[in-house]
Motif scaffolding. Structure first.
Motif, PDB file in Angstrom:
ATOM      1  N   LEU A 377       0.825  -1.208   0.000  1.00  0.00           N
ATOM      2  CA  LEU A 377       0.000   0.000   0.000  1.00  0.00           C
ATOM      3  C   LEU A 377       0.859   1.258   0.000  1.00  0.00           C
ATOM      4  O   LEU A 377       0.567   2.222  -0.716  1.00  0.00           O
ATOM      5  N   LEU A 378       1.896   1.261   0.801  1.00  0.00           N
ATOM      6  CA  LEU A 378       2.781   2.427   0.820  1.00  0.00           C
ATOM      7  C   LEU A 378       3.443   2.652  -0.542  1.00  0.00           C
ATOM      8  O   LEU A 378       3.608   3.786  -0.994  1.00  0.00           O
ATOM      9  N   LEU A 379       3.817   1.568  -1.201  1.00  0.00           N
ATOM     10  CA  LEU A 379       4.429   1.686  -2.520  1.00  0.00           C
ATOM     11  C   LEU A 379       3.477   2.277  -3.544  1.00  0.00           C
ATOM     12  O   LEU A 379       3.838   3.139  -4.352  1.00  0.00           O
ATOM     13  N   LEU A 380       2.212   1.857  -3.508  1.00  0.00           N
ATOM     14  CA  LEU A 380       1.219   2.405  -4.444  1.00  0.00           C
ATOM     15  C   LEU A 380       1.010   3.891  -4.208  1.00  0.00           C
ATOM     16  O   LEU A 380       0.910   4.690  -5.149  1.00  0.00           O
ATOM     17  N   TYR A 386       4.265  10.397  -7.000  1.00  0.00           N
ATOM     18  CA  TYR A 386       5.349  10.678  -7.955  1.00  0.00           C
ATOM     19  C   TYR A 386       4.801  11.001  -9.350  1.00  0.00           C
ATOM     20  O   TYR A 386       5.245  11.933 -10.009  1.00  0.00           O
ATOM     21  N   CYS A 387       3.836  10.225  -9.813  1.00  0.00           N
ATOM     22  CA  CYS A 387       3.258  10.464 -11.147  1.00  0.00           C
ATOM     23  C   CYS A 387       2.583  11.826 -11.214  1.00  0.00           C
ATOM     24  O   CYS A 387       2.674  12.525 -12.215  1.00  0.00           O
ATOM     25  N   ARG A 388       1.876  12.203 -10.126  1.00  0.00           N
ATOM     26  CA  ARG A 388       1.213  13.509 -10.144  1.00  0.00           C
ATOM     27  C   ARG A 388       2.227  14.639 -10.208  1.00  0.00           C
ATOM     28  O   ARG A 388       2.059  15.596 -10.947  1.00  0.00           O
ATOM     29  N   GLY A 391       3.741  14.697 -13.718  1.00  0.00           N
ATOM     30  CA  GLY A 391       2.837  15.218 -14.739  1.00  0.00           C
ATOM     31  C   GLY A 391       2.743  16.721 -14.682  1.00  0.00           C
ATOM     32  O   GLY A 391       2.551  17.380 -15.689  1.00  0.00           O
ATOM     33  N   GLY A 392       2.841  17.307 -13.515  1.00  0.00           N
ATOM     34  CA  GLY A 392       2.767  18.757 -13.414  1.00  0.00           C
ATOM     35  C   GLY A 392       4.084  19.447 -13.645  1.00  0.00           C
ATOM     36  O   GLY A 392       4.151  20.659 -13.697  1.00  0.00           O
ATOM     37  N   LEU A 393       5.169  18.670 -13.780  1.00  0.00           N
ATOM     38  CA  LEU A 393       6.482  19.293 -13.914  1.00  0.00           C
ATOM     39  C   LEU A 393       6.637  20.028 -15.244  1.00  0.00           C
ATOM     40  O   LEU A 393       7.138  21.139 -15.295  1.00  0.00           O
ATOM     41  N   ASP A 394       6.151  19.414 -16.340  1.00  0.00           N
ATOM     42  CA  ASP A 394       6.314  20.053 -17.642  1.00  0.00           C
ATOM     43  C   ASP A 394       5.481  21.318 -17.757  1.00  0.00           C
ATOM     44  O   ASP A 394       5.869  22.251 -18.440  1.00  0.00           O
ATOM     45  N   ALA A 395       4.318  21.304 -17.131  1.00  0.00           N
ATOM     46  CA  ALA A 395       3.436  22.454 -17.268  1.00  0.00           C
ATOM     47  C   ALA A 395       3.694  23.494 -16.198  1.00  0.00           C
ATOM     48  O   ALA A 395       3.145  24.581 -16.242  1.00  0.00           O
ATOM     49  N   ASP A 396       4.525  23.163 -15.205  1.00  0.00           N
ATOM     50  CA  ASP A 396       4.774  24.064 -14.100  1.00  0.00           C
ATOM     51  C   ASP A 396       6.111  24.740 -14.328  1.00  0.00           C
ATOM     52  O   ASP A 396       7.109  24.071 -14.509  1.00  0.00           O
ATOM     53  N   VAL A 397       6.131  26.046 -14.303  1.00  0.00           N
ATOM     54  CA  VAL A 397       7.367  26.755 -14.601  1.00  0.00           C
ATOM     55  C   VAL A 397       8.035  27.280 -13.353  1.00  0.00           C
ATOM     56  O   VAL A 397       8.864  28.159 -13.411  1.00  0.00           O
ATOM     57  N   ALA A 398       7.670  26.766 -12.203  1.00  0.00           N
ATOM     58  CA  ALA A 398       8.277  27.262 -10.972  1.00  0.00           C
ATOM     59  C   ALA A 398       9.764  26.987 -10.945  1.00  0.00           C
ATOM     60  O   ALA A 398      10.533  27.701 -10.333  1.00  0.00           O
ATOM     61  N   ASP A 399      10.176  25.893 -11.617  1.00  0.00           N
ATOM     62  CA  ASP A 399      11.591  25.538 -11.616  1.00  0.00           C
ATOM     63  C   ASP A 399      12.356  26.211 -12.739  1.00  0.00           C
ATOM     64  O   ASP A 399      13.546  26.031 -12.869  1.00  0.00           O
TER      65      ASP A 399
END
Length: 900
Positions: A377-380, A386-388, A391-399
């Motif tokens: 359960l912890l792994l799931l 991580y996936c969320r 997925g937001g990394l490409d659209a998020d320009v904070a970095d």
């Protein structure tokens, strides 16, 4: 009866024939008396009543004539034919005084007619031997000193020769004079030589036989034959031998080392079969086998360490001990240790009890299952989080780096010594200007983030606090590469910063440079749309990392360079600068700019010297560098195809040797590399790792497309101090290894040996030359222990500028002065005071059509000037050119206080 019949037939036209002069149907012809045989002369005329011969002005006796009468069946006129014989004695009576001749005279009732003269000559071999005959040619009578060998009568005979294949041959022949003159023919191995059947052979008017290009099939015995109606004579036969000199084949690959452990030797060989010597041709010069020393690391078999102490007795009533295969560990192909590395045994003398209650076992198993479920359960949950985030990394320009609405003020003050009065206007940038040399990162996250589908194109934030800092490749390289590695366009780039530069840019533009390579990328002002921020990189690729297919006579002329990210929107061309090694000329080269497509294939996007098929690319080719205008970033390379054997590339020849020499052996490494800064930098870095030092000033060699190899040799070493271990007289680098350009540098090593450890002075000459081409000679004379006179040629690592310059600091021309020049020269000016005149002053008038195709031609000219002259450009020269344009219109460059 025949005569009576002829008279009867002729009677009806006797009246008509009386009005005609005789006409000769047959006239006497020149003849030769062979030996003692009399010759016959004949003539025939119609209508004729009488015909007589006159010889040398005297009438021949009537009794010597043989007459025959007939009638012409077509006309019915009488025909008379007369013959006489002339003997040798008659001719010899007047021979020497004048030539013997005879002539026919025919009569009719209307008059006489004379025939042509016929000359009677005595045919002879006419071998003029002293004492035979007086003042004339004659048949030789027996002579006590005469030789029966008639072949000696040729005035010139062919002689035996040995010739190289494809060499021309001339066989002379002057036959003895004769009456009539002798005809000459040639025999090859007793067979007639017919020039009509062999285009390689012809006979001159002087009877010489010429072979245009000797072939192996022309090896034979040649005989000159002279003949006339009297005799036939043969010259002495001349033996012609066509030989082939031997040529070396290419060297085989080096064999394996002769020993599997320690010092040994390896060899390579070649054969004298390219071509094989034939018919006594010279054998190849030089050695057919080369040997060189080699060292093979000896294999070391592994051995076990000591056993560890026994462990405590466990719940299973056993304890254990271990050992490692580390004393020594196997290396260089040595065998691994045999046997177990773990040893267990019972520690209670097999008296330990293993009884356990069933209830305790069940509880144990239930607990293990519960723990496993929790872990799953912890792994799931972790995967979902991580996936969320991903997925937001490409659209998020904070970095990503962003551009703020306001920047820290700066004062741009050009150097007084370098800037003329025209370009010293000090702009006040305190309200809306900025200076930064790297990426701008947000200090806080929150509502100021912009959600964009692509991470490359960023818009400025409306509100928020931001900090300004300088970009450092050493500090930010890992972070930048890590962020870009998720993008598809960056996955093939190297993960280091040695051959890479990067930065964050906005509409003010900037510059990326890879130090000590001559490679840079200029992003002009307004090339990036306002409101956009791009993270841009510039990468130099090693040629073994990127496969560039070449066909035919194509060769790589420049480094392979990437700039990106590809696909970004540029409103004005960026300028990519890089070196090249071509000696460019339109008659010798066809040069193309290649770009790698998104699918990985290489395409021709521009042919230099031809009309560009698109306005997206343009190239300014100079003596050692090219400047590529491109509105699409990507991966580029310059490729050339030679059009003639005169096409040449520049090679740089560099000599290195060890800085320290603890042993008697001393190696001199001669590098042959493409004459570009990036390759020289790579060689210098390699030599620094090897502990090498430069021992001679680099030289340039022009390497031609002549299919000839490059040879290297060493000479003039003092034999009492040094000896060379090279077995052959020279080393050789194959032509195609150099010409393709896919191997940017190659080297040969000359291994020398000191005869005494105290010898430190080395003096010799090293020659490097292309067969039938250019060559260079190095005179080496230095102390191997302490001589460092050529260290100044090496560029130290400290001599590097900032790899990324952003904003006004990236340009030599102040921003407001640049804008004023553009706004003044773009519109057509009076008396030609516009951008065209500026291009002529800067020697750029060959690119007028390209400049004219852009919205601001003046901006293109200034951008090219910035790319060519940064950082050491002379603003005084530019100011002088602008001033000359300004003289044509005195109000052209008036700058008000408000504009500053």
């Amino acid at each position: 009866a025949g005569a009576q019949q002829s008279a009867t037939v002729a009677n009806p036209v006797s009246g008509a024939s009386s009005d005609l002069l005789p006409h000769f149907q047959l006239e006497p012809e020149d003849v030769y008396i062979v030996k003692n045989k009399a010759v016959s002369l004949a003539c025939r005329a119609t209508p004729a009543t009488q015909i007589y011969f006159k010889c040398n002005g005297e009438w021949v006796h009537q009794g010597d004539h043989v007459t025959q009468h007939s009638t012409d069946r077509g006309t019915g006129l009488p025909v008379m034919e007369v013959r006489i014989e002339v003997t040798r004695q008659q001719v010899e009576k007047i021979f020497g005084l004048e030539e013997y001749w005879c002539q026919c005279v025919a009569w009719s009732s209307s008059g006489t007619t004379k025939s042509q003269k016929a000359f009677v000559r005595i045919a002879c071999e006419c071998l003029q031997v002293p004492g035979w005959g007086v003042g004339r040619w004659d048949w030789p009578s027996p002579h006590p000193h005469a030789s029966p060998d008639l072949r000696k009568n040729f005035e010139q005979e062919p002689t035996a020769r040995e010739v190289s294949i494809e060499q021309g041959i001339v066989l002379p022949c002057r036959p003895p004079e004769g009456i009539p003159p002798a005809e000459v023919e040639w025999l090859r191995n007793e067979e007639l030589v017919d020039p009509a059947l062999d285009a390689n052979v012809y006979v001159t008017p002087e009877h010489s036989l010429v072979l245009r290009q000797a072939r192996l099939a022309d090896t034979a015995n040649y005989t000159c034959v002279a003949k006339n109606i009297v005799a036939r004579r043969r010259s002495a036969s001349a033996a012609i031998t066509v030989y082939v000199n031997g040529g070396w084949s290419t060297w085989t690959q080096w064999s394996g080392c002769s020993t599997s452990c320690g010092r040994g030797w390896q060899k390579r060989s070649r054969t004298c079969t390219n071509p094989t010597p034939l018919n006594g041709g010279a054998f190849c010069e030089g050695q057919n086998v080369q040997k060189t020393a080699c060292t093979t690391l000896c294999p070391v078999d592994g051995a076990w360490s000591e056993w560890s102490k026994w462990s405590v007795c466990g719940a299973e009533c056993t304890h254990w001990r271990s050992r490692e295969c580390s004393e020594p560990a196997p290396r260089n192909g040595g065998r691994d240790c045999h046997g177990p590395e773990l040893d267990t045994r019972n520690c209670t003398s097999e008296l330990c009890s293993h009884a356990a209650s069933g209830a305790e076992d069940v509880a144990l198993y239930v607990g293990l299952v519960a723990v496993a479920v929790c872990l799953v359960l912890l792994l799931l949950v972790g995967v979902l989080v991580y996936c969320r985030k991903k997925g937001g990394l490409d659209a998020d320009v904070a970095d990503s780096s962003i551009l703020t609405a306001g920047f820290q003020p700066v004062s741009i003050k050009p150097s007084k010594a370098d800037n003329p009065s025209l370009l010293t206007i000090q702009p006040d940038l305190s309200t809306a200007t900025m200076t930064y040399q790297g990426s701008l990162c947000p200090r806080q996250d929150g509502p100021s983030k912009l959600q964009l589908p692509n991470g490359h194109l960023l818009s400025p934030l409306g509100a928020g606090r931001h900090t300004l800092h300088h970009s450092s490749p050493a500090a930010e390289g890992a972070d930048f590469v890590a962020r870009l590695s998720t993008q598809s366009y960056f996955r093939s780039l190297p993960r280091g910063t040695t051959n890479m530069a990067y930065g964050t840019f906005n509409f003010l533009g900037g510059r990326l440079m890879i130090p000590n390579t001559g490679i840079s990328l200029l992003i002009p002002p307004d090339a990036i749309p306002r409101g956009k921020i791009y993270e841009v990189y510039l990468t130099l690729h090693k040629q073994e990392e990127v496969r560039l297919p070449l066909a035919g006579c194509q060769t790589l002329l420049s480094p392979i360079v990437s700039c990106g990210p590809p696909g970004v929107l540029l409103t004005r061309p960026a300028i990519l600068a890089m070196g090249h090694c071509v000696e460019a000329s339109a008659e010798n080269w066809s040069i193309r700019l290649k770009k790698q497509s998104c699918e990985g294939t290489w395409e021709d996007v521009l042919q230099l010297g031809a009309e560009p098929c698109t306005e997206l690319y343009y190239c300014q080719l100079e003596a050692q560098a090219c400047y590529i205008f491109t509105e699409q970033l990507g991966r580029f390379a310059l490729v050339g195809e030679s059009l003639s054997m005169a096409a040449s590339k520049r090679l740089k020849l560099v000599l290195f040797a060890p800085a320290a020499c603890p042993s008697l052996e001393y190696n001199i490494r001669v590098y042959c590399l493409s004459d570009t800064q990036d390759v020289l930098k790579e060689v210098i870095q390699l030599e620094k790792q090897l502990g090498g030092q430069l021992i001679g000033a680099p030289r340039v060699l022009h390497f031609k497309d002549s299919y000839h190899n490059l040879r290297l040799s060493i000479h003039d070493m003092p034999s009492s101090l040094w000896k060379s271990k090279l077995l052959a007289s020279y080393q050789e680098i194959p032509f195609y290894h150099i010409w393709s350009g896919l191997q940017p540098f190659l080297h040969c090593t000359f291994t020398l040996e000191r005869l005494s450890p105290s010898t430190c002075e080395l003096a010799c000459k090293i020659w490097v030359w292309q067969v039938e081409g250019d060559g260079q000679s190095f005179t080496v004379n230095f102390n191997i222990a302490k001589d460092t006179r050529f260290s100044d040629w090496l560029v130290p690592d400290s001599e590097v500028g900032a790899p990324a310059l952003v904003g006004p600091s990236a340009f030599k021309i102040p921003f407001l002065i640049r804008q004023k020049i553009i706004s003044s020269l773009d519109p057509p000016g009076t008396r030609g005071a516009d951008w065209r005149t500026l291009a002529q002053k800067l020697n750029l008038d060959s690119h007028l059509s390209f400049f004219a195709s852009k919205p601001s031609p003046t901006a293109m000219i200034l951008n090219l000037w910035e790319a060519r002259h940064f950082p050491n450009g002379n603003l005084s020269q530019l100011a002088a050119a602008v001033a000359e344009v300004g003289k044509q219109d005195s109000a052209l460059f008036a700058v008000s206080e408000a504009e500053c």
